[in-house]
Design an enzyme around this catalytic site. Sequence first.
Site, PDB file in Angstrom:
ATOM      1  N   ASP A   1     -15.039  34.547 -10.343  1.00 45.04           N
ATOM      2  CA  ASP A   1     -13.784  35.268 -10.440  1.00 45.04           C
ATOM      3  C   ASP A   1     -13.985  36.773 -10.297  1.00 45.04           C
ATOM      4  O   ASP A   1     -14.902  37.344 -10.881  1.00 45.04           O
ATOM      5  CB  ASP A   1     -13.213  34.957 -11.837  1.00 45.04           C
ATOM      6  CG  ASP A   1     -11.836  35.533 -12.043  1.00 45.04           C
ATOM      7  OD1 ASP A   1     -10.924  35.103 -11.337  1.00 45.04           O
ATOM      8  OD2 ASP A   1     -11.693  36.409 -12.911  1.00 45.04           O
TER       9      ASP A   1
ATOM     10  N   GLU B   1     -14.368  35.193  -5.414  1.00 47.16           N
ATOM     11  CA  GLU B   1     -13.032  35.753  -5.282  1.00 47.16           C
ATOM     12  C   GLU B   1     -13.127  37.266  -5.291  1.00 47.16           C
ATOM     13  O   GLU B   1     -13.606  37.852  -6.246  1.00 47.16           O
ATOM     14  CB  GLU B   1     -12.139  35.329  -6.460  1.00 47.16           C
ATOM     15  CG  GLU B   1     -10.747  35.913  -6.356  1.00 47.16           C
ATOM     16  CD  GLU B   1     -10.057  36.131  -7.697  1.00 47.16           C
ATOM     17  OE1 GLU B   1      -8.911  35.705  -7.833  1.00 47.16           O
ATOM     18  OE2 GLU B   1     -10.645  36.760  -8.586  1.00 47.16           O
TER      19      GLU B   1
END
Length: 593
Positions: free
Chosen positions: A240, A309
Site C-alpha cells: 500500500d 500501489e
Amino acid sequence: MSPGHQIIGAIQLLLLLLCSLLLPTPSMTSLLKTETDDFIDWWQHAVFYQIYPRSFKDSNGDGIGDLQGIISKLPYLAETGITATWLSPIFQSPMVDFGYDISDFKSIQSEYGSMSDFEELVHTAARLGIKIILDFVPNHSSNQHEWFKKSAARAAGFEDYYVWADGQLDELGVRQPPNNWQSVFYGSAWEWNEQRKQYYLHQFTKEQPDLNFRNPVVVQAMDEVLLFWLNKGVAGFRIDAVNHLFENETLPDEPLSGQSTDPLSYDYTKHIYTKDLPEVLSMVQHWRKLLDDYTAQHPEDSTRIMMTEAYAGLTELMNYYEDSSGIMGSHLPFNFHFITDVNRESDARDFVYNVEKWLIYMPRGHAANWVIGNHDNPRVASRFGSASVDAMNMLLMTLPGVAVTYNGEELGMEDYRDISWKETVDPPARNAGELKFKMVSRDPVRTPFQWSNATNAGFSEAAKTWLPVHPNYLEMNLEAQQQAAKSHYRVYRSLIELRKLPILRRGKFSIEPLSRAVFAFKRTLKDYDTIIVVINVSGKEQLVNLTDFIDRPQQLIVEVAGVDSSYEPGQALSSSALTLAAHEGLVCKLLET
Ligand SMILES: *[C@@H]1O[C@H](CO)[C@@H](O)[C@H](O)[C@H]1NC(C)=O
Ligand SMILES: *[C@@H]1O[C@H](CO)[C@@H](O)[C@H](O)[C@H]1NC(C)=O
Ligand SMILES: *[C@@H]1O[C@H](CO)[C@@H](O)[C@H](O)[C@H]1NC(C)=O
Ligand SMILES: CC(=O)N[C@H]1CO[C@H](CO)[C@@H](O)[C@@H]1O
Ligand SMILES: CC(=O)N[C@H]1CO[C@H](CO)[C@@H](O)[C@@H]1O
Ligand SMILES: [Ca+2]
Ligand SMILES: [Ca+2]
C-alpha cells in the site's frame, strides 16, 4: 483455432492428463502452483480479484464481512475462473481507517475471524487453485500498536521507530508543528505527543503514525512481518501507498503549489519532500529480494510476488519494475491509467494513448497490468456509465498482461451515491464535513456485495449492515445474473474463459483508433485465428470498416458480445461494414475467407 490446432490441442490435453496421472498427489503447498506454460509464469497473465473483506460476505450476522464469509464464497470465485485474489487489510486494527491502521501486523482482526480461520482460508483457496495475496501496509501503523506506545515512552530500542521532531515557537511563543507538511486526509501532518513532548509525523490520519524506514530495526521488523505471512502460505503482497514511505530527513517546508488557498489542504503544497523519494525504490528492491530469496528457498511452490500501489509519474512507476541498472523491483507496479487518465468523456484516442504509453515505457520482459477499479475509486458503472460495463471488461480481459478487478465489477455494481451523512464512515469524508463529504467519500464504492435479492442482498442476516446495501440489489445481484440468459456476469465469465487461450496469454498486440469514437486491437499468434476487439466509446451507433486494420477482407466471428448487443456469439459479421451500438464492445475471431 484452426483444425490442425485442434488436433495439437487434443494431443496436449492427453499429455496433460497422462502427466497428472503420473504425478504424486500434490501436497497443500505444491497446490500453490497453478497452471503455467513455458512462456509465462502464473502471475504474468492472472486476473487479480480484489476482495474488500468488510463488504464481501458476513457469516455470523454482525453486519460485517469476515473470513468465514470469504471461505464460503471461494467456490464462487473458482467457478468464475478467478485464480488469484488480493484481500484489503484483515489485520488487527482499531478501524479508524478500516484496517489501514494496523495495531498488530501479525494477527487477524477479531471481527474478521481468527488465525485458524485464515489458515483455513489459505488451504481451501489452494485446493480450489486460488492464490491469496495480502495487503501490506508499511507506510504507518496504528497509534495503538505496541511499537508506538513504546516509542512514545522512549523505551529502549523503540526510540526511533517513528518520525519524531520538536516543534517550533511562533512570534507569540506558541508551539507550532516542525514544518508546513499536510496530511493526505487534511490538516497538519504533525501531531503533538504529550508523553514524549515531541511531534510525530502522520501522512494519513493522526491515528496512523508514519514508521521510520530510515531505521534498520524497523526495516527488519517489517521483513519479519512479510516472512510470517509467507510461512502461512500466501502467494505475495500488494503493498500500500509505497510512495509515502520516506520523507526528507531535514524536514524542510514544502513549496506552495498555488493550487489551493487553504493551508490545511493537501493540495496547498508540492510534495517534493514527502513523496516519491529515491529511497522508496531501494526499499521496493529490498522487498523484491526477500521474495525472490523465499521463492528460491521453496522451489516446490510458485513465485511469490509483489504488487505496489503508487499514484506516481510514468517514469518512476517503470523504475519500480526494474531500474536503469537492471535491479528488479515490483512484479506489478499498479497501472491506474484507466482510473486516473480516462473517463466517460474520453474518446477512442485517449484509450489507445493510455494503453500504448504503458507498453512503450515498460521495460522489456515485464508483464503489463491494468487496474480498472478498487476500493478508493468510483466503480466502472459509475465512472464510464452502466452501458459501458461489458466493453470495459472486454478491454481489461483481452489486453496483454495482468487484469486487476474489484469485487462486484463482474456484476456491474454501481456506486451508492445516496449514503447519508449519518451513515458515512470513511475518514476523509468525515473530515470534510457535512457539506462536502460526498465529494471525497469512498463509502459509495464499498457497499456490500450483492449476492441475491434476499435481505441485505444476501450479504448478511443482520438488522443493520456496516454500510447500507445499494437499494438496486433487487434487480442487480449475482443470482439474477447467473439465471439470466444474458448478463454482465456471463460476459465476464466468458471473457475469463477466453483468456485461457494461448493467443490471449502471449499473442502479439497492436491497437489503433479507427475514429474518435472507435478503437480496435488485435492479438495474433502463429497457428491461431487472430482475435479482434473493437469498442465504441461514444454514445451513438455507427458503421465501422475494419478492412484497413485487418489488411484484407476477412470474416469476423463473434466470440463475446455485451448484454445489450444485437449480436450473438458464433455469429458471422462483415468486417467492412459492422454496426456498433453506443458503448458497444465486441470480441471477435478472424477467419480466412
Ligand atoms: C532534503 O532537503 C534538502 C533541503 O532542500 C536538500 O538539500 C536535500 O538534498 C534533500 N535530501 C534528499 C535526500 O532529498
Ligand atoms: C428473487 O430471486 C429469485 C431467484 O433469482 C427469483 O426467483 C424471485 O422471483 C426473485 N424475487 C423477487 C421479489 O424479485
Ligand atoms: C472499407 O474500406 C476499404 C479499404 O479502405 C474500402 O476499399 C471499402 O470500400 C470500404 N468498405 C465500405 C463498405 O465502406
Ligand atoms: C494512496 C493511499 O492513500 N493509500 C493508502 C495508504 O494509507 C491510507 C491510510 O491508511 C489508506 O487509506 C490508503 O488507501
Ligand atoms: C463505430 C463507430 O464509429 N461508432 C460511432 C460511435 O458513435 C459516434 C458518435 O458519437 C460515431 O461518430 C461513431 O462513428
Ligand atoms: Ca461478520
Ligand atoms: Ca512515511
